[in-house]
Motif scaffolding. Structure first.
Motif, PDB file in Angstrom:
ATOM      1  N   VAL A 118      94.945  53.216 -46.871  1.00 46.50           N
ATOM      2  CA  VAL A 118      94.168  54.306 -45.820  1.00 46.50           C
ATOM      3  C   VAL A 118      94.128  53.211 -44.662  1.00 46.50           C
ATOM      4  CG1 VAL A 118      91.638  54.860 -46.089  1.00 46.50           C
ATOM      5  CG2 VAL A 118      93.421  55.252 -47.849  1.00 46.50           C
ATOM      6  N   THR A 119      93.522  53.169 -43.942  1.00 45.23           N
ATOM      7  CA  THR A 119      93.415  52.739 -42.637  1.00 45.23           C
ATOM      8  C   THR A 119      91.914  53.043 -42.220  1.00 45.23           C
ATOM      9  OG1 THR A 119      95.401  53.420 -42.175  1.00 45.23           O
ATOM     10  CG2 THR A 119      94.032  51.922 -39.760  1.00 45.23           C
ATOM     11  N   VAL A 120      91.333  51.430 -42.789  1.00 42.41           N
ATOM     12  CA  VAL A 120      89.709  51.405 -41.797  1.00 42.41           C
ATOM     13  C   VAL A 120      89.207  51.202 -40.497  1.00 42.41           C
ATOM     14  CG1 VAL A 120      87.658  50.494 -42.767  1.00 42.41           C
ATOM     15  CG2 VAL A 120      89.295  51.057 -44.697  1.00 42.41           C
ATOM     16  N   SER A 121      88.944  51.850 -39.853  1.00 40.57           N
ATOM     17  CA  SER A 121      88.739  50.893 -38.379  1.00 40.57           C
ATOM     18  C   SER A 121      87.544  50.509 -38.462  1.00 40.57           C
ATOM     19  CB  SER A 121      88.289  52.152 -37.481  1.00 40.57           C
ATOM     20  OG  SER A 121      89.588  53.107 -37.695  1.00 40.57           O
ATOM     21  N   ASN A 122      87.097  49.478 -38.417  1.00 46.01           N
ATOM     22  CA  ASN A 122      86.124  48.751 -37.916  1.00 46.01           C
ATOM     23  C   ASN A 122      85.441  47.699 -37.085  1.00 46.01           C
ATOM     24  OD1 ASN A 122      87.196  45.891 -39.153  1.00 46.01           O
ATOM     25  ND2 ASN A 122      88.806  47.096 -39.719  1.00 46.01           N
ATOM     26  N   THR A 123      84.453  47.628 -36.756  1.00 40.07           N
ATOM     27  CA  THR A 123      83.901  46.371 -35.499  1.00 40.07           C
ATOM     28  C   THR A 123      83.191  45.821 -35.616  1.00 40.07           C
ATOM     29  OG1 THR A 123      84.850  49.016 -34.289  1.00 40.07           O
ATOM     30  CG2 THR A 123      82.969  47.073 -32.725  1.00 40.07           C
ATOM     31  N   VAL A 124      82.727  44.596 -35.486  1.00 34.93           N
ATOM     32  CA  VAL A 124      82.523  43.440 -35.986  1.00 34.93           C
ATOM     33  C   VAL A 124      81.530  42.824 -34.500  1.00 34.93           C
ATOM     34  CG1 VAL A 124      84.215  41.874 -36.043  1.00 34.93           C
ATOM     35  CG2 VAL A 124      81.384  40.978 -36.612  1.00 34.93           C
ATOM     36  N   THR A 125      80.302  42.973 -34.270  1.00 33.53           N
ATOM     37  CA  THR A 125      79.668  42.363 -32.861  1.00 33.53           C
ATOM     38  C   THR A 125      79.066  41.172 -32.782  1.00 33.53           C
ATOM     39  OG1 THR A 125      79.298  44.601 -32.500  1.00 33.53           O
ATOM     40  CG2 THR A 125      78.323  43.099 -31.042  1.00 33.53           C
ATOM     41  N   ALA A 126      79.143  40.526 -32.534  1.00 33.22           N
ATOM     42  CA  ALA A 126      78.246  39.282 -31.620  1.00 33.22           C
ATOM     43  C   ALA A 126      76.917  39.618 -30.979  1.00 33.22           C
ATOM     44  CB  ALA A 126      79.259  38.179 -31.274  1.00 33.22           C
ATOM     45  N   ALA A 127      76.002  39.098 -31.751  1.00 35.61           N
ATOM     46  CA  ALA A 127      74.727  39.338 -31.004  1.00 35.61           C
ATOM     47  C   ALA A 127      74.761  38.693 -29.272  1.00 35.61           C
ATOM     48  CB  ALA A 127      73.317  39.276 -31.743  1.00 35.61           C
ATOM     49  N   ALA A 128      74.043  39.606 -28.095  1.00 35.88           N
ATOM     50  CA  ALA A 128      74.468  38.982 -27.322  1.00 35.88           C
ATOM     51  C   ALA A 128      72.985  37.446 -26.963  1.00 35.88           C
ATOM     52  CB  ALA A 128      73.626  39.910 -26.121  1.00 35.88           C
TER      53      ALA A 128
ATOM     54  N   GLY B  89      77.546  39.065 -27.962  1.00 30.40           N
ATOM     55  CA  GLY B  89      77.568  40.080 -26.908  1.00 30.40           C
ATOM     56  C   GLY B  89      78.991  40.679 -26.598  1.00 30.40           C
ATOM     57  N   ALA B  90      79.837  40.103 -27.405  1.00 29.31           N
ATOM     58  CA  ALA B  90      81.474  40.487 -27.462  1.00 29.31           C
ATOM     59  C   ALA B  90      81.625  41.382 -28.986  1.00 29.31           C
ATOM     60  CB  ALA B  90      82.962  39.494 -27.389  1.00 29.31           C
ATOM     61  N   SER B  91      82.506  42.594 -28.466  1.00 29.82           N
ATOM     62  CA  SER B  91      83.312  42.807 -29.855  1.00 29.82           C
ATOM     63  C   SER B  91      84.354  43.023 -30.412  1.00 29.82           C
ATOM     64  CB  SER B  91      82.717  44.294 -30.088  1.00 29.82           C
ATOM     65  OG  SER B  91      81.170  44.319 -30.426  1.00 29.82           O
ATOM     66  N   SER B  92      84.989  43.003 -31.988  1.00 30.80           N
ATOM     67  CA  SER B  92      86.016  43.013 -32.023  1.00 30.80           C
ATOM     68  C   SER B  92      86.675  44.604 -33.237  1.00 30.80           C
ATOM     69  CB  SER B  92      86.435  41.913 -32.984  1.00 30.80           C
ATOM     70  OG  SER B  92      88.056  42.335 -33.583  1.00 30.80           O
ATOM     71  N   ALA B  93      87.388  45.243 -32.341  1.00 29.91           N
ATOM     72  CA  ALA B  93      87.351  46.386 -33.733  1.00 29.91           C
ATOM     73  C   ALA B  93      88.872  46.192 -33.609  1.00 29.91           C
ATOM     74  CB  ALA B  93      87.319  47.328 -32.679  1.00 29.91           C
ATOM     75  N   ALA B  94      88.987  46.918 -35.242  1.00 26.87           N
ATOM     76  CA  ALA B  94      90.295  46.352 -35.674  1.00 26.87           C
ATOM     77  C   ALA B  94      90.865  48.023 -36.976  1.00 26.87           C
ATOM     78  CB  ALA B  94      91.417  45.255 -35.586  1.00 26.87           C
ATOM     79  N   ASP B  95      91.879  47.671 -36.621  1.00 25.51           N
ATOM     80  CA  ASP B  95      92.546  49.045 -38.099  1.00 25.51           C
ATOM     81  C   ASP B  95      93.293  47.869 -39.230  1.00 25.51           C
ATOM     82  OD1 ASP B  95      92.303  50.932 -36.805  1.00 25.51           O
ATOM     83  OD2 ASP B  95      93.695  51.462 -36.665  1.00 25.51           O
ATOM     84  N   THR B  96      92.328  47.850 -39.760  1.00 28.91           N
ATOM     85  CA  THR B  96      92.900  47.571 -41.350  1.00 28.91           C
ATOM     86  C   THR B  96      93.374  48.230 -42.705  1.00 28.91           C
ATOM     87  OG1 THR B  96      90.544  45.878 -41.066  1.00 28.91           O
ATOM     88  CG2 THR B  96      92.330  45.583 -43.236  1.00 28.91           C
ATOM     89  N   VAL B  97      94.210  48.003 -42.662  1.00 32.28           N
ATOM     90  CA  VAL B  97      95.166  49.136 -43.740  1.00 32.28           C
ATOM     91  C   VAL B  97      94.833  47.844 -45.186  1.00 32.28           C
ATOM     92  CG1 VAL B  97      97.236  50.146 -44.844  1.00 32.28           C
ATOM     93  CG2 VAL B  97      96.145  49.718 -42.148  1.00 32.28           C
ATOM     94  N   VAL B  98      94.442  49.175 -46.198  1.00 34.00           N
ATOM     95  CA  VAL B  98      94.102  48.196 -47.372  1.00 34.00           C
ATOM     96  C   VAL B  98      94.923  49.521 -48.764  1.00 34.00           C
ATOM     97  CG1 VAL B  98      92.398  47.483 -46.764  1.00 34.00           C
ATOM     98  CG2 VAL B  98      92.172  49.558 -47.795  1.00 34.00           C
ATOM     99  N   THR B  99      95.435  49.374 -49.665  1.00 29.80           N
ATOM    100  CA  THR B  99      95.806  51.020 -50.833  1.00 29.80           C
ATOM    101  C   THR B  99      94.578  50.527 -51.566  1.00 29.80           C
ATOM    102  OG1 THR B  99      97.711  49.339 -50.678  1.00 29.80           O
ATOM    103  CG2 THR B  99      97.511  50.454 -52.480  1.00 29.80           C
TER     104      THR B  99
END
Length: 145
Positions: free
Chosen positions: A47-57, A95-105
């Motif tokens: 399953v592909t999990v789209s996830n975004t982590v954000t650092a507070a400004a 203030g930046a974000s990192s978005a990625a897809d993580t594939v897990v089984t």
């Protein structure tokens, strides 16, 4: 501190230093701001999990850390949840974000309704101003055989 090198002969050498007010140095604050994945999946399949982590400004920059993806029977991260995989984030500016897809089984021996939960700073490598907001669950996923 006055006369740091003690080069001036003084009648009182004990009054050369004065502390100012206390300052607080804000640390980074990482928050999972988005998690999504398909509404259905098959046991033993990916399953592909789209996830975004954000650092507070308002916090500082975060050095490297990992985002973990867990399988849970509810939408709250707990000790009984199963780690499915991780992704690496090299750094994250304030203030930046990192978005990625993580594939897990998905595990082979499950069936029913579950949640996938993303957790920022999996190894607690970032000193944060708030350590309680690092996990976020997506909507339920129905797992079939």
């Amino acid at each position: 501190q006055a006369d740091y090198y003690n080069s001036v002969k003084e009648s009182d050498e004990t009054n050369n230093a004065l502390a100012g007010s206390t300052i607080e140095i804000a640390g980074a604050d990482l928050t999972m701001s988005a998690v999504s994945y398909p509404a259905t999946g098959k046991a033993g399949q990916t399953v592909t999990v789209s996830n975004t982590v954000t650092a507070a400004a308002t916090g500082g920059n975060a050095g490297y850390f990992y985002v973990a993806i867990y399988l849970s029977t509810d939408n709250t991260l707990g000790s009984g949840d199963t780690l499915l995989g991780t992704r690496y984030v090299a750094s994250l500016a304030s203030g930046a974000s990192s978005a990625a897809d993580t594939v897990v089984t998905l595990p082979t021996n499950i069936m029913g309704t579950y949640y996938l939960i993303a957790q920022a700073d999996y190894y607690n490598s970032v000193k944060e101003s708030d350590e309680t907001n690092n996990a976020l669950a997506g909507d339920p996923i129905t797992v079939t055989m």
